[in-house]
Design a protein around this motif. Structure first.
Motif, PDB file in Angstrom:
ATOM      1  N   LYS A   1       9.895  73.357  32.603  1.00 45.74           N
ATOM      2  CA  LYS A   1       8.564  73.593  33.164  1.00 45.74           C
ATOM      3  C   LYS A   1       8.597  73.623  34.690  1.00 45.74           C
ATOM      4  CE  LYS A   1       5.886  71.726  29.293  1.00 45.74           C
ATOM      5  NZ  LYS A   1       4.959  70.657  28.830  1.00 45.74           N
ATOM      6  N   ILE A   2       9.386  72.737  35.288  1.00 35.41           N
ATOM      7  CA  ILE A   2       9.513  72.738  36.751  1.00 35.41           C
ATOM      8  C   ILE A   2      10.126  74.060  37.211  1.00 35.41           C
ATOM      9  CG2 ILE A   2      10.669  71.665  38.725  1.00 35.41           C
ATOM     10  CD1 ILE A   2      10.515  69.007  37.233  1.00 35.41           C
ATOM     11  N   ASN A   3      11.147  74.524  36.490  1.00 35.88           N
ATOM     12  CA  ASN A   3      11.775  75.796  36.837  1.00 35.88           C
ATOM     13  C   ASN A   3      10.778  76.940  36.733  1.00 35.88           C
ATOM     14  OD1 ASN A   3      14.337  77.504  37.233  1.00 35.88           O
ATOM     15  ND2 ASN A   3      13.455  78.362  35.365  1.00 35.88           N
ATOM     16  N   ALA A   4       9.964  76.936  35.670  1.00 34.70           N
ATOM     17  CA  ALA A   4       8.969  77.993  35.492  1.00 34.70           C
ATOM     18  C   ALA A   4       7.948  77.983  36.630  1.00 34.70           C
ATOM     19  CB  ALA A   4       8.262  77.827  34.150  1.00 34.70           C
ATOM     20  N   GLU A   5       7.529  76.800  37.060  1.00 35.45           N
ATOM     21  CA  GLU A   5       6.553  76.683  38.145  1.00 35.45           C
ATOM     22  C   GLU A   5       7.139  77.178  39.470  1.00 35.45           C
ATOM     23  OE1 GLU A   5       3.421  75.588  38.003  1.00 35.45           O
ATOM     24  OE2 GLU A   5       3.294  74.782  35.977  1.00 35.45           O
ATOM     25  N   LEU A   6       8.365  76.748  39.769  1.00 35.84           N
ATOM     26  CA  LEU A   6       8.995  77.158  41.027  1.00 35.84           C
ATOM     27  C   LEU A   6       9.279  78.658  41.021  1.00 35.84           C
ATOM     28  CD1 LEU A   6      10.188  76.400  43.764  1.00 35.84           C
ATOM     29  CD2 LEU A   6      12.357  75.900  42.620  1.00 35.84           C
ATOM     30  N   THR A   7       9.733  79.180  39.886  1.00 32.58           N
ATOM     31  CA  THR A   7       9.992  80.615  39.785  1.00 32.58           C
ATOM     32  C   THR A   7       8.714  81.414  39.990  1.00 32.58           C
ATOM     33  OG1 THR A   7      11.795  80.201  38.221  1.00 32.58           O
ATOM     34  CG2 THR A   7      10.948  82.436  38.325  1.00 32.58           C
TER      35      THR A   7
END
Length: 417
Positions: free
Chosen positions: A285-291
């Motif tokens: 989820k953190i990766n999706a938000e940063l992306t």
């Protein structure tokens, strides 16, 4: 610029990115187009932001955005589907690049009377599509997982061929000795290094993430590792785009792969704890938000770089001719591969016809070419930005048409039932 105004612009762009994702479900207009228009309004239209200061950082910011987009795309792909679709994707990606590059080279020679060297560079630079643009759109299209996987792999393969072809041709013109077999060996070696490095690092890091993914800053550590992996791949002569995508696929499917390997390990009197290979959902989820954050600013960034004063009649004619070749080559390659690919055969041609956008690789290779000193055309950057803008707009038209068609078909089926 006033600090308050700067903060307002940042906040407004983020909100626009979120609204763009929401509007896509309602209007079927792709978010990248909305964000690029926002960049045009902020830059060349109103001059709130000066585009000149962004040219120097364009390759760096664009590469960072591509790395995150590819990693997220890899995490979302299923390993079994990748294996099943790889041969079709390889054929489609190779044909799309080859036919497109050959067609663009031909019209530059015949219609615009360019020298062979210049015409080939135009063909190589515009030959491949942009995964940085296509990958964020695919999850929102009403197509099967098989087709999404196929189109993801195709976009990455065609971009890799764009980068390799431009770099090799620059080296040839600077005195490097390359023949047909050596060029093929160079491409295969580059891909082999990328896949091998991704496999080794994916295996090691998936085991590491099984232990540490629930710890604080686990994602930041992974992000740092991804950037180092991209750099290492480039240093060893591989292609970073392939490595990051493959690394994401292995990391996203590590639990499934560990489960499948259990039977083999049991025969070797060994065992594996499946839980050690599972990535925590919080990390994803953190990766999706940063992306999402980086992707949003990337498309606004592209809009900022557009300069309408460079769009002369000659530039527009070349851009229109190149766009025409995009569609002709797209129709040709899809029809060639369609009988060999059940995913393409079962899909309406409009679902794939509009996926012709050019983006990061096209712009970066244009900058690389001009900095190399072997190409001095004053029109190149103007044509590049005209094609990038127009190809993304045309993609939005086709996406809108296809999604509207799917919606009408669903309503008709509901009415008949």
């Amino acid at each position: 610029m006033d600090v308050s105004l700067f903060a307002a612009l940042i906040g407004g762009i983020i909100v626009l990115g979120v609204l763009g994702d929401f509007l896509f479900t309602k209007t079927k207009i792709p978010t990248p187009v909305i964000l690029m228009f926002a960049g045009i309004v902020l830059g060349p239209a109103t001059h709130i932001l000066k585009s000149d200061i962004f040219f120097e950082i364009a390759p760096y910011f664009g590469t960072f955005a591509l790395i995150l987009i590819l990693f997220e795309g890899g995490l979302d792909l299923e390993f079994d589907l990748v294996i099943r679709q790889f041969s079709s994707a390889l054929l489609l990606g190779f044909l799309s690049f080859t036919v497109g590059a050959a067609g663009i080279t031909s019209i530059c020679l015949i219609l615009f009377q360019m020298e062979m060297t210049d015409a080939l560079f135009y063909g190589f630079i515009f030959g491949g599509t942009s995964p940085a643009v296509i990958l964020p759109v695919l999850p929102r299209l009403s197509i099967t997982k098989n087709l999404k996987t196929l189109l993801t792999l195709e976009a990455v393969i065609s971009e890799v061929l764009t980068v390799i072809s431009v770099i090799i041709y620059i080296k040839i013109l600077k005195g490097g000795q390359y023949e047909g077999i050596s060029i093929l060996n160079h491409i295969l070696t580059s891909i082999g290094i990328s896949i091998l490095l991704a496999a080794v690092c994916g295996l090691v890091w998936s085991r590491f993430m099984g232990y540490f993914s629930k710890q604080n800053l686990a994602y930041m550590l992974t992000l740092g590792f991804i950037l180092l992996l991209y750099t290492l791949t480039d240093f060893l002569g591989g292609e970073g785009a392939i490595t990051i995508l493959a690394f994401g696929i292995l990391l996203g499917n590590s639990k499934i792969l560990a489960t499948k390997s259990q039977s083999v390990l049991q025969k070797l009197n060994s065992s594996v704890n499946i839980a050690d290979f599972e990535i925590d959902e919080v990390v994803k989820k953190i990766n999706a938000e940063l992306t999402f954050l980086v992707r949003t600013f990337f498309f606004v960034f592209i809009g900022l770089l557009v300069d309408f004063t460079f769009f002369t009649l000659d530039v527009l004619l070349i851009a229109v001719a190149i766009l025409t070749i995009f569609f002709i080559s797209r129709i040709a390659t899809i029809n060639i591969v369609r009988p060999l690919s059940p995913s393409l055969k079962s899909a309406h041609i409009s679902s794939t016809l509009g996926l012709i956008p050019r983006g990061l690789a096209t712009a970066v290779m244009a900058f690389t070419l001009l900095n190399s000193g072997v190409f001095t055309s004053s029109q190149l950057l103007s044509v590049v930005f005209a094609v990038i803008l127009a190809s993304n707009l045309l993609m939005s038209v086709f996406v809108y048409y296809y999604e509207s068609r799917c919606r009408r078909t669903a309503k008709n089926e509901d009415a008949s039932n």
